[in-house]
Design a protein around this motif. Structure first.
Motif: not given
Length: 237
Positions: A40-44
């Motif tokens: 999630r963090s990387a995608a954001e």
């Protein structure tokens, strides 16, 4: 059999250069990987930097990872609750998946030596489903076979595999795929699909031509060639 044609490395690279792959295509492939694998963090961060709109909302990514982690530590009840919170239709419309989760719960009860509870749970929840499906019945019988062995005996791998971490990961993977499908999202990373297609294409072409193969570690390498009755290759290790 007709002889194979030979495609030299220079010609092969020239043809590859003619294939147009845009930066947007590459960005979407990266985003697809991050979303399906649950980063999630990387995608954001990638969405903000590259301006790529994710195919699903970021909250759903987090929810999938929480569900996966619950199953990997054996907390089936939490996983079921969170799946229903996310989308109750997932389990309502997928009896096979719900059976897998119930089977996993039975496995966890047996793992914890809660035998009386396991027997009652199997009778109340799984036995009626086993009567509806031969496949479910076979899986129930395989799971119940765990009770026939103690720590001093050696049950067959088909039985002991149920207690391995791989079984938890398998169940978590099936649930993750069902959630992705409910969001109309692919169940497999597109990069993996492309690699499978690449391997299939190389195998098909290899029947007709000698050409540079793709070495995932170092790029293009020349194909094998016959040298005095043997095969020689310049693939680097």
């Amino acid at each position: 059999m007709p002889s194979k044609i030979t495609i030299r490395k220079e010609e092969w690279e020239r043809r590859l250069q003619e294939v147009q792959v845009t930066k947007d295509d590459l960005n979407r492939l990266i985003m697809d990987y991050l979303v399906i694998e649950g980063y999630r963090s990387a995608a954001e961060e990638f969405s903000n930097e590259a301006g790529v709109i994710p195919p699903v909302d970021f909250e759903s990514i987090e929810s999938r990872m929480v569900i996966r982690e619950a199953l990997q530590r054996g907390d089936v009840e939490e996983a079921i609750t969170r799946v229903n919170d996310l989308n109750p239709e997932i389990l309502d419309t997928n009896p096979a998946l719900y059976f897998r989760l119930q089977q996993q719960k039975l496995i966890e009860l047996i793992r914890q030596s809660r035998i009386v509870e396991a027997l009652q749970f199997a009778q109340d929840e799984l036995a009626p489903r086993g009567e509806e499906s031969p496949e479910f019945l076979a899986e129930l019988e395989r799971t119940m076979a765990l009770l026939a062995f103690d720590s001093t005996s050696s049950p067959p791998p088909a039985i002991t595999d149920l207690l391995s971490p791989t079984q938890r990961m398998k169940t978590a993977g099936e649930v993750n795929a069902a959630i992705l499908e409910s969001f109309s999202q692919g169940k497999e990373v597109k990069l993996v699909q492309l690699l499978k297609l690449l391997c299939w294409g190389e195998n098909m072409l290899d029947e007709r031509a000698e050409f540079p193969k793709v070495d995932m570690r170092g790029g293009l390498t020349p194909g094998r060639r016959k040298v005095e009755g043997s095969e020689e290759t310049s693939m680097h290790e």
